[in-house]
Scaffold this active site. Structure first.
Site, short mmCIF file in Angstrom:
data_model
loop_
_atom_site.label_atom_id
_atom_site.label_comp_id
_atom_site.label_asym_id
_atom_site.label_seq_id
_atom_site.Cartn_x
_atom_site.Cartn_y
_atom_site.Cartn_z
N ARG A 229 6.46 -12.74 -37.14
CA ARG A 229 6.83 -11.82 -38.22
C ARG A 229 8.10 -11.04 -37.83
O ARG A 229 8.48 -10.99 -36.65
CB ARG A 229 5.70 -10.84 -38.51
CG ARG A 229 5.36 -9.88 -37.36
CD ARG A 229 4.22 -8.96 -37.77
NE ARG A 229 3.83 -8.04 -36.72
CZ ARG A 229 2.88 -8.27 -35.83
NH1 ARG A 229 2.23 -9.42 -35.85
NH2 ARG A 229 2.57 -7.36 -34.92
N ALA A 250 11.42 -17.35 -34.32
CA ALA A 250 11.23 -15.99 -33.81
C ALA A 250 11.43 -14.95 -34.89
O ALA A 250 11.79 -15.25 -36.03
CB ALA A 250 12.19 -15.74 -32.64
N HIS A 251 11.20 -13.69 -34.54
CA HIS A 251 11.23 -12.58 -35.49
C HIS A 251 12.60 -12.43 -36.14
O HIS A 251 13.64 -12.60 -35.52
CB HIS A 251 10.83 -11.27 -34.80
CG HIS A 251 11.71 -10.89 -33.65
ND1 HIS A 251 11.55 -11.39 -32.39
CD2 HIS A 251 12.76 -10.04 -33.58
CE1 HIS A 251 12.45 -10.87 -31.59
NE2 HIS A 251 13.21 -10.05 -32.29
N ASN A 252 12.57 -12.14 -37.44
CA ASN A 252 13.75 -11.85 -38.27
C ASN A 252 14.62 -13.06 -38.57
O ASN A 252 15.69 -12.92 -39.17
CB ASN A 252 14.64 -10.76 -37.65
CG ASN A 252 13.92 -9.46 -37.41
OD1 ASN A 252 12.94 -9.15 -38.10
ND2 ASN A 252 14.37 -8.70 -36.44
N SER A 270 16.55 -13.11 -35.16
CA SER A 270 17.60 -12.55 -36.02
C SER A 270 18.74 -13.50 -36.32
O SER A 270 19.83 -13.07 -36.71
CB SER A 270 18.16 -11.25 -35.42
OG SER A 270 17.13 -10.28 -35.30
#
Length: 334
Positions: A229, A250-252, A270
């Site tokens: 998330r 991975a996140h973002n 990201s």
């Protein structure tokens, strides 16, 4: 897609209390009683919220932020609007973690959902859903008609799943919003906390991850893939994108529509992937990058910098295909 928050937010807090988490020596006495309602991304932050800036890559977003104050460093503060209070610190992410923990004290670990019930006890809530054996469902879960949920799967509280979806066996879904016609194969873990921490001498400090995962219509997720998330916002996969087995997102990370991603690819946090992107197996993409539309990345490549639209790359580090082939011929003495 619905704007659902999966984590309880504390506050608002006086600005003086927020300042103590960032720098106990700093004193903005005239603003000490101003109420800060949360911490958000540069784009999403409102006038009563705080944000952060830790890279010049985000100067476009930083100049537009509406945040009351921004945690940043001295060399980046010039990219912020004049009215935004600059909170210059030596370690931006450490300060962000401290403030995030103030508003979200229980988001730095994934605690088990204690509200789970066997699907057989809540069938009246899902009259048009097909459940396998031993499926566990949390509170306020929404599942659209004609969806299938495989055996031994866990769907935690507040998750939304659209119509005509297929969720395989032994899948765990939390902190996630799923559109219609999505196919999630066996063993996937979606919406879990990412690998976010701050290394400090005493011990590693975990960063709260309070965001979510959004899967748009027609997405397919291969077996045993993992999707983290977002930390403050969301991890996003666009319409009709197909992801092979054993992929880690991975996140973002934000992936556009109509992409094809082969097995064992890994994306660091990201990074943004455009539309119609094709990535071969076992490629790795570093964090905070921008991969353009219609890009092709060869299998086993290592992407460490931005890639413009309509480019084909290969190798480690990944370079344009013609350059990769030319270097290969030189090595072979051609």
């Amino acid at each position: 897609m619905q704007n659902i928050r999966f984590f309880e937010k504390k506050g608002p807090f006086p600005f003086s209390e927020v300042l103590k988490k960032i720098d106990p020596t700093k004193d903005l006495d005239e603003l000490k009683n101003f109420k800060v309602h949360g911490i958000e991304t540069l784009i999403n932050a409102k006038e009563n919220e705080i944000t952060f800036l830790n890279s010049s890559k985000y100067q476009k977003e930083s100049l537009k932020t509406k945040a009351f104050a921004c945690i940043t460093s001295l060399n980046l503060s010039k990219f912020l609007p004049e009215k935004c209070i600059k909170l210059n610190v030596k370690n931006v992410l450490l300060a962000v973690t401290q403030v995030s923990k103030l508003f979200y004290p229980n988001a730095d670990l994934d605690y088990p959902d204690l509200n789970l019930k066997d699907s057989s006890s809540v069938l009246d809530l899902y009259p048009n859903v097909n459940f396998g054996k031993n499926v566990m469902i949390g509170k306020n879960v929404k599942i659209g008609k004609n969806s299938f949920i495989g055996a031994n799967t866990i769907i935690e509280s507040n998750v939304v799943i659209g119509s005509n979806c297929i969720v395989g066996s032994s899948v765990v879904i939390k902190n996630t919003l799923i559109s219609n016609n999505v196919n999630i194969q066996d063993g996937c873990k979606i919406g879990i906390k990412g690998f976010g921490f701050i290394p400090i001498p005493e011990k590693n400090l975990r960063m709260p991850h309070t965001g979510k995962v959004v899967l748009e219509e027609g997405v397919e997720i291969g077996a045993n893939s993992t999707i983290d998330r977002g930390s403050l916002s969301e991890t996003f996969i666009g319409r009709n994108t197909f992801i092979d087995n054993q992929v880690h997102i991975a996140h973002n990370v934000k992936i556009g529509k109509n992409c094809m991603i082969a097995g064992q690819v890994g994306f660091a946090g990201s990074t943004t992937i455009g539309d119609n992107v094709v990535i071969g197996g076992q490629a790795g993409v570093s964090g905070h990058l921008k991969i353009g539309n219609n890009v092709k990345i060869g299998g086993g490549s290592g992407v460490v910098k931005d890639i413009p639209d309509n480019t084909t790359v290969m190798g480690y580090p990944a370079v344009p295909l013609k350059e990769f082939l030319k270097s290969g011929r030189k090595k072979n003495g051609e």
